[in-house]
Design a protein around this motif. Structure first.
Motif, PDB file in Angstrom:
ATOM      1  N   ASP A   1      27.577  -3.431  72.452  1.00  0.00           N
ATOM      2  CA  ASP A   1      26.761  -2.302  71.985  1.00  0.00           C
ATOM      3  C   ASP A   1      27.649  -1.151  71.525  1.00  0.00           C
ATOM      4  O   ASP A   1      27.421  -0.546  70.483  1.00  0.00           O
ATOM      5  CB  ASP A   1      25.809  -1.826  73.081  1.00  0.00           C
ATOM      6  N   GLY A   2      28.673  -0.846  72.317  1.00  0.00           N
ATOM      7  CA  GLY A   2      29.574   0.243  71.971  1.00  0.00           C
ATOM      8  C   GLY A   2      30.370  -0.034  70.714  1.00  0.00           C
ATOM      9  O   GLY A   2      30.563   0.857  69.877  1.00  0.00           O
ATOM     10  N   PHE A   3      30.845  -1.267  70.541  1.00  0.00           N
ATOM     11  CA  PHE A   3      31.595  -1.620  69.342  1.00  0.00           C
ATOM     12  C   PHE A   3      30.723  -1.515  68.099  1.00  0.00           C
ATOM     13  O   PHE A   3      31.179  -1.075  67.045  1.00  0.00           O
ATOM     14  CB  PHE A   3      32.166  -3.036  69.467  1.00  0.00           C
ATOM     15  N   ALA A   4      29.473  -1.929  68.211  1.00  0.00           N
ATOM     16  CA  ALA A   4      28.564  -1.843  67.063  1.00  0.00           C
ATOM     17  C   ALA A   4      28.441  -0.391  66.589  1.00  0.00           C
ATOM     18  O   ALA A   4      28.468  -0.109  65.385  1.00  0.00           O
ATOM     19  CB  ALA A   4      27.202  -2.413  67.421  1.00  0.00           C
ATOM     20  N   ARG A   5      28.319   0.532  67.534  1.00  0.00           N
ATOM     21  CA  ARG A   5      28.231   1.953  67.166  1.00  0.00           C
ATOM     22  C   ARG A   5      29.563   2.459  66.630  1.00  0.00           C
ATOM     23  O   ARG A   5      29.610   3.227  65.668  1.00  0.00           O
ATOM     24  CB  ARG A   5      27.789   2.782  68.368  1.00  0.00           C
ATOM     25  N   ALA A   6      30.664   2.030  67.244  1.00  0.00           N
ATOM     26  CA  ALA A   6      31.985   2.520  66.851  1.00  0.00           C
ATOM     27  C   ALA A   6      32.367   2.081  65.446  1.00  0.00           C
ATOM     28  O   ALA A   6      32.883   2.883  64.663  1.00  0.00           O
ATOM     29  CB  ALA A   6      33.038   2.058  67.853  1.00  0.00           C
ATOM     30  N   VAL A   7      32.131   0.824  65.106  1.00  0.00           N
ATOM     31  CA  VAL A   7      32.523   0.361  63.769  1.00  0.00           C
ATOM     32  C   VAL A   7      31.615   0.924  62.684  1.00  0.00           C
ATOM     33  O   VAL A   7      31.999   0.975  61.522  1.00  0.00           O
ATOM     34  CB  VAL A   7      32.606  -1.177  63.671  1.00  0.00           C
ATOM     35  N   ALA A   8      30.413   1.372  63.072  1.00  0.00           N
ATOM     36  CA  ALA A   8      29.517   1.998  62.109  1.00  0.00           C
ATOM     37  C   ALA A   8      29.935   3.430  61.795  1.00  0.00           C
ATOM     38  O   ALA A   8      29.550   3.981  60.770  1.00  0.00           O
ATOM     39  CB  ALA A   8      28.083   1.976  62.631  1.00  0.00           C
ATOM     40  N   ASP A   9      30.742   4.020  62.659  1.00  0.00           N
ATOM     41  CA  ASP A   9      31.193   5.398  62.495  1.00  0.00           C
ATOM     42  C   ASP A   9      32.569   5.405  61.834  1.00  0.00           C
ATOM     43  O   ASP A   9      33.547   4.928  62.409  1.00  0.00           O
ATOM     44  CB  ASP A   9      31.266   6.078  63.870  1.00  0.00           C
TER      45      ASP A   9
END
Length: 176
Positions: A105-113
């Motif tokens: 979940d955290g990686f999904a948000r991080a790579v989107a930013d």
């Protein structure tokens, strides 16, 4: 004679194929290492439009992953804080299932930013594991290598000063 169709050509090519004799077949071991089972259970579809295609980082030392083209100098700068850590995932004390789910979940948000370039993952050193080995640390590094966001990882190194209980992950820049 009518022109051959793709199906006719395929049937002709496959007509000479014979099944392997039973003695030549390789049967996989059904029991996989625990870390591998966790990684497979948590594979997520990669969000379209977010992922830059690239080779996954490969293990160069027991707890270091580096993609081709990343120099030792770049790793030294990463260890020195260049670029700085944009976000931290504290998985310390979680079970493997909980930790890898939170990590995905955290990686999904991080790579989107687009502003997130370095992530710190606190996985602990495994001192409180039942067998005294770093179960979560091993699962995190396996996930970074073979997980759904492996193509986004350029490097992962132990965080200086963490005693091996955290790692820094350098992400690939997203293509606009």
């Amino acid at each position: 004679m009518p022109p051959e169709t793709d199906e006719d050509l395929f049937a002709e090519a496959m007509g000479r194929v014979q099944p392997l004799p039973e003695i030549d077949k390789i049967t996989p071991d059904r029991r996989l290492p625990r870390g591998h089972q966790v990684a497979v259970r948590h594979r997520h579809r990669q969000p379209s439009g977010l992922m830059a295609d690239g080779p996954a980082a490969r293990r160069v030392e027991p707890w270091s992953l580096v993609a081709d083209g990343i120099s030792r100098e770049r790793l030294k700068r990463l260890a020195a804080g260049d670029p700085s850590v944009a976000c931290t995932f504290d998985l310390h004390g979680m079970t493997c299932d909980m930790a890898l789910s939170a990590l995905a979940d955290g990686f999904a948000r991080a790579v989107a930013d687009d502003d997130v370039r370095v992530i710190c993952i606190i996985h602990g050193r495994g001192l409180h594991s039942s067998d005294g080995k770093p179960v979560l640390k091993k699962a995190v590094y396996h996930w970074l290598t073979d997980g759904p966001f492996a193509g986004q990882v350029l490097a992962a190194i132990p965080r200086p000063g963490s005693g091996g209980g955290a790692c820094l992950v350098l992400l690939r820049r997203t293509m606009a």
